[in-house]
Design a protein around this motif. Sequence first.
Motif, PDB file in Angstrom:
ATOM      1  N   THR A 179       0.782  -1.337  -0.267  1.00 55.48           N
ATOM      2  CA  THR A 179      -0.020  -0.143   0.043  1.00 55.48           C
ATOM      3  C   THR A 179       0.754   1.484  -0.092  1.00 55.48           C
ATOM      4  N   VAL A 180       2.038   1.327   0.627  1.00 48.83           N
ATOM      5  CA  VAL A 180       2.805   2.296   0.672  1.00 48.83           C
ATOM      6  C   VAL A 180       3.589   2.415  -0.504  1.00 48.83           C
ATOM      7  N   TYR A 181       3.688   1.370  -1.232  1.00 49.91           N
ATOM      8  CA  TYR A 181       4.523   1.347  -2.446  1.00 49.91           C
ATOM      9  C   TYR A 181       3.749   2.663  -3.638  1.00 49.91           C
ATOM     10  N   PHE A 182       2.576   2.832  -3.170  1.00 49.77           N
ATOM     11  CA  PHE A 182       1.533   3.596  -4.146  1.00 49.77           C
ATOM     12  C   PHE A 182       1.812   5.457  -3.941  1.00 49.77           C
ATOM     13  N   LEU A 183       2.020   5.647  -2.890  1.00 56.68           N
ATOM     14  CA  LEU A 183       2.083   6.207  -2.390  1.00 56.68           C
ATOM     15  C   LEU A 183       3.889   7.273  -2.185  1.00 56.68           C
ATOM     16  N   GLU A 184       4.633   6.495  -2.248  1.00 52.99           N
ATOM     17  CA  GLU A 184       6.014   6.644  -1.915  1.00 52.99           C
ATOM     18  C   GLU A 184       6.540   8.129  -2.643  1.00 52.99           C
ATOM     19  N   ARG A 185       5.718   8.075  -4.059  1.00 50.50           N
ATOM     20  CA  ARG A 185       5.974   9.171  -4.554  1.00 50.50           C
ATOM     21  C   ARG A 185       5.734  10.068  -4.415  1.00 50.50           C
ATOM     22  N   GLU A 186       4.420  10.185  -4.351  1.00 52.97           N
ATOM     23  CA  GLU A 186       3.715  11.664  -3.335  1.00 52.97           C
ATOM     24  C   GLU A 186       4.574  12.349  -2.438  1.00 52.97           C
ATOM     25  N   ALA A 187       4.588  11.290  -1.783  1.00 53.80           N
ATOM     26  CA  ALA A 187       5.679  11.078  -0.262  1.00 53.80           C
ATOM     27  C   ALA A 187       6.047  12.027   0.075  1.00 53.80           C
ATOM     28  N   ARG A 188       7.675  11.650  -1.661  1.00 54.07           N
ATOM     29  CA  ARG A 188       9.289  12.190  -1.132  1.00 54.07           C
ATOM     30  C   ARG A 188       8.854  13.540  -2.119  1.00 54.07           C
ATOM     31  N   ILE A 217       7.960  14.595   3.180  1.00 48.74           N
ATOM     32  CA  ILE A 217       7.538  13.920   4.162  1.00 48.74           C
ATOM     33  C   ILE A 217       8.178  11.890   4.309  1.00 48.74           C
ATOM     34  N   ASP A 218       8.623  12.003   5.265  1.00 49.93           N
ATOM     35  CA  ASP A 218       9.480  10.405   5.267  1.00 49.93           C
ATOM     36  C   ASP A 218       8.449   9.622   6.242  1.00 49.93           C
ATOM     37  N   ILE A 219       8.196   8.696   5.461  1.00 53.53           N
ATOM     38  CA  ILE A 219       7.672   7.027   6.140  1.00 53.53           C
ATOM     39  C   ILE A 219       8.394   6.518   6.890  1.00 53.53           C
ATOM     40  N   ILE A 220       8.459   6.332   7.777  1.00 50.81           N
ATOM     41  CA  ILE A 220       9.097   5.381   9.396  1.00 50.81           C
ATOM     42  C   ILE A 220       8.197   3.827   9.484  1.00 50.81           C
ATOM     43  N   LYS A 221       8.413   3.040   9.104  1.00 47.92           N
ATOM     44  CA  LYS A 221       8.200   1.740   9.339  1.00 47.92           C
ATOM     45  C   LYS A 221       8.704   0.979   9.979  1.00 47.92           C
ATOM     46  N   GLU A 222       7.739   0.541  11.431  1.00 48.17           N
ATOM     47  CA  GLU A 222       8.207  -0.184  12.658  1.00 48.17           C
ATOM     48  C   GLU A 222       7.624  -1.100  12.944  1.00 48.17           C
ATOM     49  N   TYR A 223       7.982  -2.788  12.126  1.00 48.45           N
ATOM     50  CA  TYR A 223       6.867  -3.618  12.633  1.00 48.45           C
ATOM     51  C   TYR A 223       7.842  -4.747  13.133  1.00 48.45           C
ATOM     52  N   ASN A 242       6.861  18.472   4.680  1.00 45.71           N
ATOM     53  CA  ASN A 242       7.529  18.360   5.710  1.00 45.71           C
ATOM     54  C   ASN A 242       7.264  17.900   7.032  1.00 45.71           C
ATOM     55  N   GLY A 243       7.016  16.651   7.127  1.00 46.37           N
ATOM     56  CA  GLY A 243       6.294  16.019   8.092  1.00 46.37           C
ATOM     57  C   GLY A 243       7.004  14.740   8.157  1.00 46.37           C
ATOM     58  N   LYS A 244       6.172  13.795   9.516  1.00 46.33           N
ATOM     59  CA  LYS A 244       6.414  12.500   9.335  1.00 46.33           C
ATOM     60  C   LYS A 244       5.722  10.943   9.364  1.00 46.33           C
ATOM     61  N   ILE A 245       5.463   9.982   9.116  1.00 43.04           N
ATOM     62  CA  ILE A 245       4.187   9.420   8.701  1.00 43.04           C
ATOM     63  C   ILE A 245       5.062   7.989   9.425  1.00 43.04           C
ATOM     64  N   LEU A 246       5.031   7.156  10.671  1.00 43.91           N
ATOM     65  CA  LEU A 246       5.297   6.474  11.401  1.00 43.91           C
ATOM     66  C   LEU A 246       4.232   5.538  11.309  1.00 43.91           C
ATOM     67  N   ILE A 247       4.454   4.431  10.679  1.00 46.47           N
ATOM     68  CA  ILE A 247       3.434   3.058  10.635  1.00 46.47           C
ATOM     69  C   ILE A 247       4.233   1.692  11.503  1.00 46.47           C
ATOM     70  N   SER A 248       3.624   1.514  12.587  1.00 47.72           N
ATOM     71  CA  SER A 248       4.539  -0.038  13.282  1.00 47.72           C
ATOM     72  C   SER A 248       2.940  -0.669  13.389  1.00 47.72           C
ATOM     73  N   THR A 249       3.476  -2.200  13.904  1.00 50.86           N
ATOM     74  CA  THR A 249       2.420  -3.322  14.059  1.00 50.86           C
ATOM     75  C   THR A 249       2.961  -4.202  15.176  1.00 50.86           C
ATOM     76  N   LYS A 250       2.299  -4.422  15.423  1.00 56.60           N
ATOM     77  CA  LYS A 250       2.299  -5.206  17.029  1.00 56.60           C
ATOM     78  C   LYS A 250       1.143  -6.112  17.542  1.00 56.60           C
ATOM     79  N   ALA A 257       0.380   6.717  12.527  1.00 54.83           N
ATOM     80  CA  ALA A 257       0.796   7.961  12.926  1.00 54.83           C
ATOM     81  C   ALA A 257       1.378   9.473  12.281  1.00 54.83           C
ATOM     82  N   ASP A 258       0.771  10.657  12.248  1.00 59.17           N
ATOM     83  CA  ASP A 258       1.062  11.430  11.967  1.00 59.17           C
ATOM     84  C   ASP A 258       1.465  12.983  11.982  1.00 59.17           C
ATOM     85  N   THR A 259       2.644  13.577  12.055  1.00 62.30           N
ATOM     86  CA  THR A 259       2.467  14.742  12.859  1.00 62.30           C
ATOM     87  C   THR A 259       2.070  16.141  11.620  1.00 62.30           C
TER      88      THR A 259
END
Length: 562
Positions: A419-428, A432-438, A470-478, A489-491
Amino acid sequence: MDREENRSSYYRTLRRQFMAIILFIAFVPLVLLSGTIYYHYSRTVKEKIRNELKNVAENRKSTIDLFLKDRAINLGVLAHTHSFDYLRDRKNLDVVFQLLKRVDSAFVDLGVIDGNGLQVAYIGAYALEGKDYSSAGWFQSVMRNKEVYISDVFPGFRKVPHFVIAIKRVEAGRPWILRATIDTETINHFMSTALLGKRGNAYILNREGVYQICGRDPGRVLNKSDFKIPPLFSGINEEEKYGPQGEPALYAMAWLKNNDWLMVIEQNLKDELGPMIHVKNIVLAIFAVSSLIIIFSTVLITRRVIGRLEEIDRERSKLTNQLVHADKLASIGRLATGIAHEINNPLAVIAEKAGWMEDLLSEGDIKKDPNYSELLKATQDIKKHVNRGKKVTHRLLGFARRMEMVYEEIDLNSTLDETVYFLEREARFRNIDIIKEYQDSLPRIFSDGAQLQQVFLNMFNNAIDAIEKNGKILISTKSVHGDIQVSIADTGPGIPGENLERLFDPFYTTKPVNKGTGLGLSISYGIIKNLGGQIKVESEVGKGTTFHIILPKHFQQPAISG
């Protein structure tokens, strides 16, 4: 948002108007009744007090005027029945004085003064025989134009407050004066009996405002008063004003002694209006209790009535929105069905051709071609994306026809990456940094991957729109208590607390006009709920927003009806 604010503003205004009308209807009769009762009662009590004060003032005026007149007459009879030569003999004057004292004890002393102001004979407690009164004001006044003179109170040679009555007689062309001192205690006694209440007062002032008699405080005699001397008037004059202590008082005034003295009887209304104040307090207490009951009842009734109206209006509006939403969904469903059919036909041809190409590549001669591996991978990619396209059309048809979900084992980490793959270009592009914490080795779940991907895609889109740049999106799974939690989470700027409750309502959006339909989160909420999960949101203004998607590892697939 504006519609809801307008509705709230309308009902606030309606509530105020409703309360104002009820309070007006309830309070006007209450105020009129209370005011009328108090007005008539206070008027009656004050009229009674005025009449009583007026009677006391008339009585004291008559008494004092008569007292002064009688003493002047007694002294005048002596002066005109005895000659100057007879009275200048001290023995004769003493006989006359003793007779006078028997008639009236108010006389303190008696003296004979010749035309030059010399006291030739004196009977009394002081050594005043031979005193020269030629420069005294009272002597000059008598000699000029008065046959009977009553002085103001003054200390004189004896340094004791007193006043005198002087009778002038002209005998054989020679003027002489018979003078007597009058004890002020008698008049002071008259004024003391006129005292009304605990704080009332009665006193006599001369034209200059100097105390002549002061019933309650004799020590103030000959002191200047602050009382404003009114112009001359006849009879009894009444006036209500604030006294020296700042409390309301009623004054009765009368001129005495040929308009030389002003008698003032002061009555403190606070003492005398005790019953009226008691009634006033009762009326105010009844008014206060009644007001509280009326206000409480009005607020309670208004809240219930307007609250019920607002609830009915909200339900009606909600039903209207649901109908509009249903109609829009039906229109979207029809559109989705047409699009799905139109896409399915080319996809079927592409899939058939891709299969045919794969069969050709399996022949021996082609395998020897140096580009064989690239051609085979390209053919497989075509089939893979054809299958992906079929899934999309399957979801469209599912949306239109309410098709059952397709349950399969899913690796959420991989689904999130796709899913992230579809939006990586727009985020860059937006920095906007997309941080993954899986979580490593995250357990697989049994769910519908395509619909989950739709939910994640909507969440990522919302996060990017919230941040803008200019922000961050944090994606985490647990894994949490046997379930799987995905947090996004977004800033961004965060969501105000009053908007959180309506966040998942259909057509509710905080985005600018034409930039959001208000359906994304509502549809996502419905999908997650149908998959046996739940969505929670945490937000703080100025810091950002976090969505928690909790999914069960094993969810029993609903039975297919029919």
